[in-house]
Write an enzyme that holds these catalytic residues in place. Structure first.
Site, PDB file in Angstrom:
ATOM      1  N   TYR A   1      34.260-104.452  29.588  1.00 18.79           N
ATOM      2  CA  TYR A   1      33.860-103.131  29.086  1.00 18.79           C
ATOM      3  C   TYR A   1      32.361-103.155  28.821  1.00 18.79           C
ATOM      4  O   TYR A   1      31.846-104.109  28.227  1.00 18.79           O
ATOM      5  CB  TYR A   1      34.617-102.812  27.796  1.00 18.79           C
TER       6      TYR A   1
ATOM      7  N   ASP B   1      25.749-108.571  30.548  1.00 19.53           N
ATOM      8  CA  ASP B   1      25.962-107.680  29.410  1.00 19.53           C
ATOM      9  C   ASP B   1      26.248-108.559  28.183  1.00 19.53           C
ATOM     10  O   ASP B   1      27.370-109.006  27.988  1.00 19.53           O
ATOM     11  CB  ASP B   1      27.119-106.716  29.691  1.00 19.53           C
TER      12      ASP B   1
ATOM     13  N   LYS C   1      24.506-104.566  18.935  1.00 18.27           N
ATOM     14  CA  LYS C   1      25.175-105.205  17.800  1.00 18.27           C
ATOM     15  C   LYS C   1      24.229-106.028  16.918  1.00 18.27           C
ATOM     16  O   LYS C   1      23.480-105.488  16.114  1.00 18.27           O
ATOM     17  CB  LYS C   1      26.364-106.022  18.320  1.00 18.27           C
TER      18      LYS C   1
HETATM   19  P1  KE4 Z   1      28.379 -99.447  22.114  1.00 14.56           P
HETATM   20  O1  KE4 Z   1      27.994 -98.259  22.973  1.00 14.56           O
HETATM   21  O2  KE4 Z   1      29.765 -99.312  21.532  1.00 14.56           O
HETATM   22  O3  KE4 Z   1      27.304 -99.803  21.078  1.00 14.56           O
HETATM   23  O4  KE4 Z   1      28.395-100.743  23.083  1.00 14.56           O
HETATM   24  C1  KE4 Z   1      29.208-100.720  24.224  1.00 14.56           C
HETATM   25  C2  KE4 Z   1      29.505-102.143  24.658  1.00 14.56           C
HETATM   26  C3  KE4 Z   1      28.809-102.660  25.736  1.00 14.56           C
HETATM   27  N1  KE4 Z   1      29.030-103.921  26.175  1.00 14.56           N
HETATM   28  C4  KE4 Z   1      29.929-104.724  25.545  1.00 14.56           C
HETATM   29  C5  KE4 Z   1      30.141-106.122  26.059  1.00 14.56           C
HETATM   30  C6  KE4 Z   1      30.661-104.251  24.425  1.00 14.56           C
HETATM   31  O5  KE4 Z   1      31.561-105.058  23.824  1.00 14.56           O
HETATM   32  C7  KE4 Z   1      30.438-102.932  23.968  1.00 14.56           C
HETATM   33  C8  KE4 Z   1      31.183-102.340  22.793  1.00 14.56           C
HETATM   34  N2  KE4 Z   1      32.104-103.200  22.146  1.00 14.56           N
HETATM   35  C9  KE4 Z   1      33.230-102.547  21.502  1.00 14.56           C
HETATM   36  C10 KE4 Z   1      34.177-103.657  21.013  1.00 14.56           C
HETATM   37  N3  KE4 Z   1      35.068-104.056  22.032  1.00 14.56           N
HETATM   38  C11 KE4 Z   1      32.809-101.618  20.415  1.00 14.56           C
HETATM   39  C12 KE4 Z   1      33.935-101.123  19.540  1.00 14.56           C
HETATM   40  C13 KE4 Z   1      34.231 -99.669  19.793  1.00 14.56           C
HETATM   41  O6  KE4 Z   1      34.232 -99.247  20.966  1.00 14.56           O
HETATM   42  O7  KE4 Z   1      34.491 -98.956  18.773  1.00 14.56           O
END
Ligand code: KE4
Length: 427
Positions: free
Chosen positions: A142, A237, A265
């Protein structure tokens, strides 16, 4: 009715599903989401004053524990100067310098406001730099919710991608090829056919969104070699793995140099942030230097920058924390495996640095999306509910990673293992 349940009911009036991010709704584990009012160190306190040992850490940023004082102090100090100016500030340069110092593959960096923005921008940059439209990603990885990345594998490995969400035009999804994580042969085969058309491969170097799946030997190096052979941009990523699996992220842990890296993060210390960066030759294509457009009202916001800089300085000043995090993850996962075996529960685990996974499966090791999706998600849901009752807060999905914090004590981990032993008896 608990206060959390009351608050969740009220939230549903004006917020779709009552949450601002779907996984928080507890849909896959059942029950009602817990509303927290305070975080301190390894713990979260909910609106009913229940305390939990937290293994989500706001999905990764809280690697040094909640309300980590140096980060709080940095934000408090910045607050008195105002919340942002829509103009450059020195702290943006200081954070960019720090990231580039810690991750030498990153020669230049652009700040954004989320991981989604980071990967969306990195994809556009790779397309602009190469003049190619196709991208390669991996099933189960993801990268946020931008259209080109909400795409699942087509019927055949090389069949053009299909949208994994309504609202993503098929005409866009067809440029995304989705292959199998840890299956280098599937990548080599795809590149034999379309390699010259592929702008980038984007990969989570440790797959943290189909539970926690480590790369098998040779997989990441194989992607590096393929990208070199076809002049394709390799994007790591590291939104989740950056500064978590090692100070220098997965690229340091596995010794692979990507062309671009996306971050989020931890580099915001818990405040909204994202970033993308890498080779100067590529980054110079980004506006205003180059023609590839990208922008953001709150990009480089001073509060996020101050929080992120305090966080990275704290991590860089105590590099031993990574060995400690790995030891804690190992102790926890081995302890959980032992009590599961004693209870006759089929279970496997994984970990790297401050990330770990728990799989309800009789497979020895889980290294693929197919294996991850064959795990017993119902049993995970019961486990999650039972652990909540024991005061242990795990991610509310079988497909999420666990996050260890430096603030989590040996006693906390022992209590977690004891709680698991108790819950396994009820499964
Ligand atoms: P955000 O747009 O949520 O800040 O980041 C997206 C993203 C991009 N790349 C990786 C490897 C990620 O894990 C994420 C987002 N992680 C999720 C947890 N699996 C955020 C939690 C959520 O979607 O509420």
């Amino acid at each position: 009715m608990s206060r959390s349940e009351q608050l969740f009911a009220a939230a549903q009036k004006h917020i779709p599903g009552g949450v601002n991010s779907p996984v928080r709704a507890f849909k896959s584990v059942g029950g009602s989401p817990i509303y927290f009012k305070k975080g301190e160190g390894a713990y979260l306190i909910d609106e009913d004053d229940q305390r939990y040992i937290d293994y989500v850490g706001s999905w990764g940023p809280m690697i040094l524990g909640h309300a980590y004082q140096p980060v709080i102090n940095a934000v408090k100090k910045s607050l008195d100067n105002g919340l942002g100016f829509g103009a450059p500030t020195e702290v943006e340069t200081l954070l960019a310098d720090k990231v580039c110092e810690i991750m030498p593959s990153i020669e230049m960096l652009r700040m954004v406001n989320s991981g989604t923005e980071a990967t969306m921008s990195a994809i556009r940059l790779a397309r602009g730099f190469t003049g190619r439209d196709k991208i390669v990603k991996f099933e189960g990885c993801y990268h946020g919710h931008s259209d080109s990345l909400l795409v699942k594998a087509g019927s055949g490995a090389l069949t053009l991608g299909e949208p994994s969400s309504p609202g993503v035009p098929a005409s866009l999804a067809e440029h995304t090829i989705t292959l199998n994580f840890n299956d280098l042969a599937s990548v080599e085969k795809a590149f034999l056919e379309i390699g010259e058309q592929v702008a980038c491969i984007i990969v989570e170097p440790v797959a943290g969104n189909m539970n926690c799946i480590l790369p098998v030997a040779g997989f990441l190096q194989g992607l590096r070699d393929i990208c070199d052979q076809y002049q394709t941009v390799l994007i790591f990523d590291e939104v989740m793995t950056g500064f978590r699996v090692a100070l220098g992220g997965a690229q340091q842990a596995f010794g692979i140099t990507p062309d671009l890296t996306t971050l989020g993060k931890i580099i915001g210390g818990g405040l909204p942030v994202g970033a993308f960066g890498g080779k100067k030759e590529i980054m110079q294509q980004i506006a205003p230097l180059g023609p590839v457009y990208q922008a953001g009202t709150l990009s480089g916001n001073p509060l996020s920058m101050c929080a992120g800089l305090a966080m990275l300085n704290s991590l860089a000043d105590q590099p031993e924390v990574y060995q400690q995090l790995a030891a804690k993850s190992e102790f926890l996962t081995q302890g959980i495996e032992a009590v599961a075996q004693a209870a006759g529960i089929a279970l496997a685990t994984s970990y790297i640095g401050g990330m770990f996974g728990i799989f309800f499966t009789d497979q020895q090791q889980v290294t693929s999306f197919a294996q991850a999706t064959a795990c017993d998600t119902e049993r995970f849901a019961l486990f999650h509910q039972g652990m909540l009752k024991e005061g242990i807060y795990l991610a509310p999905s079988a497909y999420e990673t666990g996050f260890m914090s430096a603030a989590t004590s040996q006693a906390d981990i022992e209590a977690t293992i004891a709680a698991a032993a108790k819950v396994f008896k009820t499964l």
